[in-house]
Write an enzyme that holds these catalytic residues in place. Sequence first.
Site, PDB file in Angstrom:
ATOM      1  N   CYS A 126      36.903  73.238  50.197  1.00  0.00           N
ATOM      2  CA  CYS A 126      36.617  73.251  48.837  1.00  0.00           C
ATOM      3  C   CYS A 126      35.588  73.939  48.777  1.00  0.00           C
ATOM      4  CB  CYS A 126      36.635  71.949  48.083  1.00  0.00           C
ATOM      5  SG  CYS A 126      35.994  72.089  46.247  1.00  0.00           S
ATOM      6  N   CYS A 143      40.984  68.987  44.800  1.00  0.00           N
ATOM      7  CA  CYS A 143      39.746  68.561  45.396  1.00  0.00           C
ATOM      8  C   CYS A 143      39.425  67.304  44.258  1.00  0.00           C
ATOM      9  CB  CYS A 143      38.411  69.609  45.309  1.00  0.00           C
ATOM     10  SG  CYS A 143      36.821  68.536  45.301  1.00  0.00           S
ATOM     11  N   HIS A 146      35.941  68.305  42.212  1.00  0.00           N
ATOM     12  CA  HIS A 146      36.042  69.705  41.538  1.00  0.00           C
ATOM     13  C   HIS A 146      37.304  69.957  40.772  1.00  0.00           C
ATOM     14  CE1 HIS A 146      32.639  70.216  44.101  1.00  0.00           C
ATOM     15  NE2 HIS A 146      32.028  70.716  42.961  1.00  0.00           N
ATOM     16  N   LYS A 303      29.465  70.297  33.938  1.00  0.00           N
ATOM     17  CA  LYS A 303      29.293  71.492  33.117  1.00  0.00           C
ATOM     18  C   LYS A 303      30.214  71.695  32.158  1.00  0.00           C
ATOM     19  CE  LYS A 303      27.972  74.351  36.334  1.00  0.00           C
ATOM     20  NZ  LYS A 303      27.935  75.941  36.872  1.00  0.00           N
TER      21      LYS A 303
HETATM   22 ZN   LIG Z   1      35.048  69.985  45.731  1.00  0.00          ZN
END
Ligand SMILES: [Zn+2]
Length: 508
Positions: A126, A143, A146, A303
């Site tokens: 990742c 992941c 993420h 974000k």
């Molecule tokens: Zn990650």
Amino acid sequence: MKKTFYISTAIPYVNAKPHIGHALEYVQTDALARYQRLLGKDVFFLSGTDENSLKNVQAAEKAGVSTKNFVDEHYTFFYNFKDALDISFDDFIRTTEQRHFDGAQKLWSLFKKEDVEKRAYKGLYCVGCEAFYKEDELVDGKCPDHKTVPEVVEEENWFFKLSHYQDELKKLIEKDIIKITPEFRKNEWLAFVDRGLEDFSISRSQERAHGWGVPVPKDEGQIMYVWVDALSNYITALNFADDGELYKKYWQTCEDRVHVIGKGIGKFHVLYWPAMLLSAGIPLPTEVFIHGYVTAEGEKISKSLGNVVDPYEVVEKYGTDAVRYYLLGAISSTQDGDFSVERFEEFYTAHLVNGVGNLTSRILTMLEKYNESIISVVNKETSDFRLQTSDFWKKIEETLQYYNFEESIHSINNFVAQLDGIISEQKPWEKAKNGEDISGLLYQLAEGLRHIGLALLPIIPQSAEKILNQLGIQVSDLENLEIEREWGRLEPETKVKKGELLFQRLNK
Ligand SMILES: [Zn+2]
């Protein structure tokens, strides 16, 4: 000779702007550095930026600029905390600097031959984490952090045989030779070690690294894994490359070598970094303090949620010390904590405007009005009462020793409330009207305020200095805290001067 003390923040990637969680770590580390200086120690406080990450290469590509230009512009996001948050670091290292390249390569060259090995490797990587994942660590093949599908990487890499250090690391952590604070994190990492340590890749191909990063010594086709070079920043900044004086003073012979980090990067600091140092024959960190994450209005900061709290904006609106006070006093130093505007404003008003700000103004006003701005008591021992501050200082010491800023500030707020209570109870203005001598009472209040100013120096340095200045004390003249925390150091006949309001009331 003064005792030395070394402390560092982690070095963030520069691909994204800082959020309030970064500010927390800088402020925590700064408060500790300032406290240690106040104790009379010779402190080296290091911060910096991690610029050799693949993330930077990708972010630069996206922005259509060279990676070098990208990092040159973006490191200031973190460097500028210096002014915005009043961060007193002694040095700031960027991992694209030559001194860092030289030091990282020297460290690599010192690894024991039997600890590194080149192997063909296939794994799931990742880029967001800059880490490999095992199949069973992924959530729905993605992941967990993420939520992206990792890329399959297949190449020849250098490996570090972490398994060689399994028993030694366990012992070091168990015996607090590398002290992990808080205790529950220590237990987590001990359990992790018990599950067995696997060797990890410490390089990548030039191609996959896009030629960006620190080349592996004597193997030009390979670039160091970003974490391997990044971790070495803690000593490369001390001129480890040349065995410099700073390295000898603040690492090799230093009594305390402390890293302050977030909970997400424990593995690198608790296991990888000490193992690398053991292999290279270099002294280990003595302590790793692990803080939690900051959420925004109860939600994880991300974000994609669009809830990133920009620390610069918050400072712009409320001021540096207000932000420091909230981060240290209203957020747990070890658990996750929340940043909410409503709570922030409540905390600010309750403890800074109505608390220490108001108390300072009350005491100085009375000294001006009733004592011609002079602390004039002739015999400070014979006044009506004498405040007990030894328990207060014991509490400050204990709480800061365990990084419990929240409790420390709680004690300060309590002391402020105690002084306010004395004023309300004793009604000095009535006594003055009746012609009583209140100089002894005013002395005690002013001396109490001096203690509050001292205790606040590591927490909100600018405001604390203003408090002390109003009492006729120059921070540069202070002795170390062991002397200053004695009761009665405020000299009689000191001229005081009331200043402007320390904290403005918020306009609603
Ligand atoms: Zn990650």
